[in-house]
Design an enzyme around this catalytic site. Structure first.
Site, PDB file in Angstrom:
ATOM      1  N   LEU A 143       0.840  -1.202   0.000  1.00 28.85           N
ATOM      2  CA  LEU A 143       0.000   0.000   0.000  1.00 28.85           C
ATOM      3  C   LEU A 143       0.875   1.252   0.000  1.00 28.85           C
ATOM      4  O   LEU A 143       0.751   2.114  -0.875  1.00 28.85           O
ATOM      5  CB  LEU A 143      -0.924  -0.009   1.236  1.00 28.85           C
ATOM      6  CG  LEU A 143      -1.832   1.208   1.387  1.00 28.85           C
ATOM      7  CD1 LEU A 143      -2.861   1.262   0.255  1.00 28.85           C
ATOM      8  CD2 LEU A 143      -2.569   1.191   2.744  1.00 28.85           C
ATOM      9  N   THR A 144       1.816   1.332   0.974  1.00 34.84           N
ATOM     10  CA  THR A 144       2.628   2.535   1.149  1.00 34.84           C
ATOM     11  C   THR A 144       3.551   2.762  -0.060  1.00 34.84           C
ATOM     12  O   THR A 144       4.123   1.824  -0.600  1.00 34.84           O
ATOM     13  CB  THR A 144       3.490   2.395   2.420  1.00 34.84           C
ATOM     14  OG1 THR A 144       2.624   2.089   3.509  1.00 34.84           O
ATOM     15  CG2 THR A 144       4.268   3.657   2.708  1.00 34.84           C
ATOM     16  N   CYS A 172      -8.351  -4.448   5.654  1.00 29.83           N
ATOM     17  CA  CYS A 172      -7.219  -5.297   6.054  1.00 29.83           C
ATOM     18  C   CYS A 172      -6.520  -4.677   7.257  1.00 29.83           C
ATOM     19  O   CYS A 172      -6.188  -5.364   8.229  1.00 29.83           O
ATOM     20  CB  CYS A 172      -6.198  -5.410   4.926  1.00 29.83           C
ATOM     21  SG  CYS A 172      -6.892  -5.927   3.359  1.00 29.83           S
ATOM     22  N   GLY A 198      19.821  -0.280  33.668  1.00 30.48           N
ATOM     23  CA  GLY A 198      21.090   0.454  33.616  1.00 30.48           C
ATOM     24  C   GLY A 198      21.826   0.156  32.322  1.00 30.48           C
ATOM     25  O   GLY A 198      21.208  -0.053  31.272  1.00 30.48           O
ATOM     26  N   GLU A 209       0.923   0.760  10.262  1.00 29.54           N
ATOM     27  CA  GLU A 209      -0.497   0.498  10.546  1.00 29.54           C
ATOM     28  C   GLU A 209      -1.191   1.729  11.117  1.00 29.54           C
ATOM     29  O   GLU A 209      -1.993   1.649  12.035  1.00 29.54           O
ATOM     30  CB  GLU A 209      -0.630  -0.661  11.547  1.00 29.54           C
ATOM     31  CG  GLU A 209      -0.081  -1.963  11.034  1.00 29.54           C
ATOM     32  CD  GLU A 209      -0.994  -2.621  10.031  1.00 29.54           C
ATOM     33  OE1 GLU A 209      -2.159  -2.181   9.902  1.00 29.54           O
ATOM     34  OE2 GLU A 209      -0.544  -3.556   9.361  1.00 29.54           O
ATOM     35  N   THR A 241       0.065   5.820  11.911  1.00 29.49           N
ATOM     36  CA  THR A 241       0.953   6.341  12.948  1.00 29.49           C
ATOM     37  C   THR A 241       0.119   6.687  14.184  1.00 29.49           C
ATOM     38  O   THR A 241      -1.107   6.837  14.123  1.00 29.49           O
ATOM     39  CB  THR A 241       1.687   7.616  12.488  1.00 29.49           C
ATOM     40  OG1 THR A 241       0.715   8.663  12.361  1.00 29.49           O
ATOM     41  CG2 THR A 241       2.407   7.416  11.158  1.00 29.49           C
TER      42      THR A 241
HETATM   43  C1  LIG Z   1       9.196  -1.729   9.422  1.00 30.22           C
HETATM   44  C2  LIG Z   1       8.036  -1.217   8.620  1.00 30.22           C
HETATM   45  C3  LIG Z   1       7.235  -2.119   7.944  1.00 30.22           C
HETATM   46  C4  LIG Z   1       6.163  -1.661   7.164  1.00 30.22           C
HETATM   47  N1  LIG Z   1       5.406  -2.570   6.464  1.00 30.22           N
HETATM   48  C5  LIG Z   1       4.464  -2.118   5.574  1.00 30.22           C
HETATM   49  C6  LIG Z   1       3.759  -3.028   4.728  1.00 30.22           C
HETATM   50  O1  LIG Z   1       3.920  -4.256   4.833  1.00 30.22           O
HETATM   51  N2  LIG Z   1       2.904  -2.552   3.793  1.00 30.22           N
HETATM   52  C7  LIG Z   1       2.696  -1.201   3.652  1.00 30.22           C
HETATM   53  O2  LIG Z   1       1.918  -0.836   2.787  1.00 30.22           O
HETATM   54  N3  LIG Z   1       3.333  -0.304   4.463  1.00 30.22           N
HETATM   55  C8  LIG Z   1       4.220  -0.721   5.406  1.00 30.22           C
HETATM   56  N4  LIG Z   1       4.895   0.173   6.194  1.00 30.22           N
HETATM   57  C9  LIG Z   1       4.691   1.602   5.970  1.00 30.22           C
HETATM   58  C10 LIG Z   1       3.904   2.303   7.059  1.00 30.22           C
HETATM   59  O3  LIG Z   1       2.559   1.918   6.998  1.00 30.22           O
HETATM   60  C11 LIG Z   1       4.105   3.806   6.886  1.00 30.22           C
HETATM   61  O4  LIG Z   1       5.430   4.070   7.288  1.00 30.22           O
HETATM   62  C12 LIG Z   1       3.129   4.621   7.704  1.00 30.22           C
HETATM   63  O5  LIG Z   1       1.859   4.564   7.128  1.00 30.22           O
HETATM   64  C13 LIG Z   1       3.566   6.086   7.831  1.00 30.22           C
HETATM   65  O6  LIG Z   1       3.912   6.620   6.597  1.00 30.22           O
HETATM   66  P1  LIG Z   1       5.285   7.415   6.437  1.00 30.22           P
HETATM   67  O7  LIG Z   1       6.362   6.593   6.957  1.00 30.22           O
HETATM   68  O8  LIG Z   1       5.341   7.826   5.026  1.00 30.22           O
HETATM   69  O9  LIG Z   1       5.140   8.662   7.386  1.00 30.22           O
HETATM   70  P2  LIG Z   1       4.399  10.026   7.081  1.00 30.22           P
HETATM   71  O10 LIG Z   1       3.023   9.768   6.611  1.00 30.22           O
HETATM   72  O11 LIG Z   1       5.267  10.864   6.229  1.00 30.22           O
HETATM   73  O12 LIG Z   1       4.330  10.637   8.534  1.00 30.22           O
HETATM   74  C14 LIG Z   1       5.423  11.320   9.162  1.00 30.22           C
HETATM   75  C15 LIG Z   1       4.912  12.021  10.398  1.00 30.22           C
HETATM   76  O13 LIG Z   1       3.931  12.966  10.031  1.00 30.22           O
HETATM   77  C16 LIG Z   1       2.740  12.762  10.759  1.00 30.22           C
HETATM   78  N5  LIG Z   1       1.609  13.120   9.932  1.00 30.22           N
HETATM   79  C17 LIG Z   1       1.309  12.687   8.677  1.00 30.22           C
HETATM   80  N6  LIG Z   1       0.160  13.236   8.268  1.00 30.22           N
HETATM   81  C18 LIG Z   1      -0.279  14.017   9.272  1.00 30.22           C
HETATM   82  C19 LIG Z   1      -1.415  14.847   9.457  1.00 30.22           C
HETATM   83  N7  LIG Z   1      -2.348  14.978   8.537  1.00 30.22           N
HETATM   84  N8  LIG Z   1      -1.538  15.508  10.615  1.00 30.22           N
HETATM   85  C20 LIG Z   1      -0.622  15.396  11.584  1.00 30.22           C
HETATM   86  N9  LIG Z   1       0.464  14.625  11.488  1.00 30.22           N
HETATM   87  C21 LIG Z   1       0.633  13.944  10.333  1.00 30.22           C
HETATM   88  C22 LIG Z   1       2.762  11.303  11.112  1.00 30.22           C
HETATM   89  O14 LIG Z   1       1.939  11.031  12.240  1.00 30.22           O
HETATM   90  C23 LIG Z   1       4.228  11.083  11.392  1.00 30.22           C
HETATM   91  O15 LIG Z   1       4.513  11.502  12.699  1.00 30.22           O
HETATM   92  C24 LIG Z   1       5.912  -0.259   7.050  1.00 30.22           C
HETATM   93  C25 LIG Z   1       6.710   0.631   7.777  1.00 30.22           C
HETATM   94  C26 LIG Z   1       7.753   0.173   8.565  1.00 30.22           C
HETATM   95  C27 LIG Z   1       8.590   1.158   9.315  1.00 30.22           C
END
Ligand SMILES: Cc1cc2nc3c(=O)[nH]c(=O)nc-3n(C[C@H](O)[C@H](O)[C@H](O)COP(=O)(O)OP(=O)(O)OC[C@H]3O[C@@H](n4cnc5c(N)ncnc54)[C@H](O)[C@@H]3O)c2cc1C
Lengths: 390, 280
Positions: free
Chosen positions: A134-135, A241, A342, A366, A368
């Site tokens: 998805l991401t 999902c 510690g 899943e 943030t």
């Molecule tokens: C180890 C790992 C495994 C993963 N596995 C999967 C996977 O299997 N499939 C998949 O599809 N994705 C996966 N992901 C991706 C994950 O779902 C995304 O990282 C997550 O949705 C956040 O997106 P981003 O990292 O782009 O952060 P961003 O969306 O860029 O967010 C960065 C910060 O901005 C804040 N923010 C964003 N929008 C707003 C808003 N409107 N208002 C206030 N604050 C906001 C967020 O809360 C966060 O603090 C995985 C990530 C990790 C780290």
């Protein structure tokens, strides 16, 4: 010291006999097969294949799904499984969450009969691993604006785009990929060997090191027409999902917190400073009492949500609250536990730092922490505040 | 020196006429005697000179019984037949039977005895022997001793009562259809002992750990009925308490260890390891 799962309010006494037997089975597996190997797996940055085999043999993959050789357990049992796996490591729980809730579930709920019969039995047995795309690099919290697209070429679909942060990507035989077809988000099943598809592993993680994270790249990736998930259109597909996976995480985080608490309790009782165990000092007791309080609340949240899932009386906001709260307290507990240990707390001899680093990912994926706050904010006020554009 | 372990094959034919239904395809019923004990990793507290049962955080199979159960499952897989899991004790023991069913036990028998702790080992053997006979089993698998009392008398005692041959310290049992061959240690290494039914095998550490259950097994176990037999149902006179334990004493204290430090001590350590400990 053998692990003792904190259960101050005896919440597990509310489980059915069957759920308790499943708990004991998974707990034994984690004690015997995971704890002795986890630090090596992290150091090598691999997900041991024997864990895939064992999860398949135990029959816990896709736990709450019924039919097609799936386990057909309760959602509460699924939660218990997640909790016990994550007591071992969040990477192990991630594997199971992705397989069951993010890859098997969409096929089970939105797939054609043929797709269900073909894919689900071999995913339930662990023979095939699935992942969930998805991401994207530029669309994390905001997947609705994704740019990966599918085109109908008459006798096949053509996918173009890239997904990022995809758990299990490189080791998966199939990916459930969300892409836009004529501007509408649809789910597609992409198989490992489809032309134009590759899944390079992302390296250099300080978190979830025993879990494989990958990019999915689609360059004129050609897939047969019968690989579209016919049953859903729009963001409802991926979000349903995510609801299931997030629910599992609300239990999983409790397991990580229990592991940290157990270690902190034992350590504080055996560590002598100023001639007495540090557990005898009020400041340390205050930390332990706070951990006990938060874990107990988190257990009650998870259990009650499980009952609502099983009764079908839940709303997505219930899940947001539990995922957000339980991961938040688990991370805080890991940090406090690290402090109690510690300098020893930074060593891989203890589980603490690993859980702490893992939970940083769990807090972000899943949905943030703050995205769940926004979901609850919208629920309370009726005003969405995700974007200024609407 | 010949480093290979010699294998002695001693054949002991008990009574050919007593062989009943053990050939392949025929119905072989194996009774597995299982005892629920506090898990060996669980913390226990002692109250009034006894383990406080209410404070036991985890109950489990006695470990040697696990080897017996696993071996019975393997024998069933290779030679066919049916497994009856039998436990005697209070209501909490039903969990043990469900766990046995989850890994493949076919029939579950609970010999209900709330006050089992008041029975001595002969009384318990009387109960178990009656249950084995009622179950129709001609082959009995059990652990060599229980992890709580460590008495080690159940297997031979039950064998005596049902008139069966008994092989102790068994690690493996196979069947060629007619009789059974058990592997056990001997002074020279291992020996294989052939017996025919009725027979009792008391297991030491076997060759395989007990298998882990799976969800399918657990779901089937949930539906499996448990036959509960009371002492009266068994119609057995278990007799009066006959075994008295006069006293317990801890093992003799080990002599204190010796500590050597620094490179100078190497020759002393080597000579001690060679001449006193005989390990090099
Ligand atoms: C180890 C790992 C495994 C993963 N596995 C999967 C996977 O299997 N499939 C998949 O599809 N994705 C996966 N992901 C991706 C994950 O779902 C995304 O990282 C997550 O949705 C956040 O997106 P981003 O990292 O782009 O952060 P961003 O969306 O860029 O967010 C960065 C910060 O901005 C804040 N923010 C964003 N929008 C707003 C808003 N409107 N208002 C206030 N604050 C906001 C967020 O809360 C966060 O603090 C995985 C990530 C990790 C780290």
């Amino acid at each position: 010291m053998p692990y003792e799962a904190l259960d101050f309010y005896d919440v597990d006494s509310l489980l059915t006999d069957e759920e308790r037997m499943v708990r004991d089975m998974v707990r034994d597996f984690v004690d015997e097969e995971v704890i002795p190997k986890i630090e090596h797996a992290c150091r090598d940055g691999v997900f041991p294949d024997e864990w895939r085999v064992a999860l398949g043999e135990m029959g816990v993959l896709g736990a709450p799904l019924k039919g097609y050789d799936c386990p057909g357990l309760s959602y509460t049992a699924y939660g218990v499984i997640c909790r016990e796996l994550e007591r071992g490591d969040s990477g192990l729980r991630s594997f199971a969450s992705v397989q069951g809730s993010l890859a098997m579930y969409p096929i089970w709920d939105f797939g054609s009969e043929e797709q269900k019969q073909y894919y689900l039995p071999k995913m339930a047995s662990g023979e095939w691993i699935g992942c969930f795309g998805l991401t994207e690099p530029d669309y994390g919290s905001n997947p609705g604006d994704m740019i990966t697209k599918a085109e109908d070429m008459g006798d096949h679909y053509l996918l173009n785009g890239a997904k990022m942060w995809i758990t299990n990507g490189t080791i998966a035989q199939l990916a459930v990929v969300w892409a836009k077809l004529d501007g509408v988000i649809r789910g597609f099943i992409v198989e490992k060997d489809d032309p134009g598809f590759s899944a390079p592993e992302m390296k250099g993680k300080h978190s979830l090191k025993a879990s494989v994270t990958s990019e999915l790249v689609f360059q004129d990736c050609k897939i047969p027409k019968d690989r579209i998930l016919p049953g859903v259109k729009g963001l409802r597909g991926p979000f349903s999902c995510l609801n299931n996976a997030r629910y599992g995480i609300s239990w999983g985080a409790v397991g990580a917190a229990q592991a940290c608490f157990d270690s902190a309790k034992e350590y504080s009782l055996s560590r002598i400073q100023f001639t007495h165990p540090i557990a005898s000092y009020q400041l340390v007791q205050n930390k332990l009492a706070w951990m006990l309080r938060e874990i107990t609340k988190a257990q009650l949240l998870a259990y009650h949500l499980g009952q609502k899932k099983d009764a079908g009386t839940w709303i997505p906001e219930h899940i947001s609250l539990a995922k957000m709260n339980n991961v938040d307290i688990a991370l805080e507990i890991a940090r406090e536990a690290r402090d109690i240990h510690g300098a020893n707390g930074i060593l891989d001899e203890y589980c603490i730092m690993r859980h702490m680093a893992n939970l940083e990912s769990v807090k972000t994926y899943e949905g943030t922490h703050d995205i769940h706050n926004l979901i609850l904010g919208r629920h309370i006020t009726g005003i969405q505040s995700f974007t200024r554009e609407l | 020196m010949n480093l290979q372990t010699p294998t002695v094959r001693s054949l002991i034919f008990i009574d050919e006429l007593m062989v009943e239904g053990t050939s392949k395809g025929n119905h072989m019923t194996i009774a597995v005697l299982l005892k629920q004990v506090p898990d060996t990793t669980a913390k226990i507290s002692v109250n009034g000179g006894r383990v406080d049962e209410n404070a036991v955080s985890k109950w489990s199979f006695s470990p040697y019984d696990e080897y017996a159960l696993e071996s019975a499952l393997q024998l069933k897989e290779s030679a066919g037949g049916e497994i009856v899991a039998i436990t005697a004790g209070p209501a909490r023991c039903e969990k043990l039977l469900r766990d046995a069913a989850a890994v493949g036990a076919d029939t579950l028998v609970h010999v209900s005895a709330e006050n089992i702790n008041d029975f001595d080992s002969i009384q318990v053997q009387n109960l178990l022997a009656a249950a084995v006979q009622k179950s129709g089993a001609s082959v009995v698998f059990c652990g060599k001793q229980a992890a709580d009392t460590n008495a080690g008398s159940t297997g031979p005692g039950v064998a005596e009562l049902i008139g069966a041959s008994c092989v102790t310290l068994v690690s493996e049992v196979s069947s060629d259809g007619g009789g059974y061959t058990a592997t056990r240690p001997s002074s020279a290494g291992h020996e294989k002992v052939a017996v025919s039914a009725p027979c009792v095998f008391a297991f030491d550490k076997g060759i395989c750990e007990m298998r882990r259950p799976n969800v399918r097994g657990i779901m089937m176990a949930k539906k499996k009925p448990i036959e509960t037999w009371s002492v009266e149902d068994l119609g057995v006179d278990i007799g009066a308490n006959g075994v008295n334990i006069d006293s317990h004493s801890p093992p003799a204290e080990k002599p204190p260890g010796q500590k050597f430090e620094g490179a100078d001590s190497v020759s002393t350590v080597v000579s001690k390891l060679r001449d006193e400990a005989n390990v090099i």
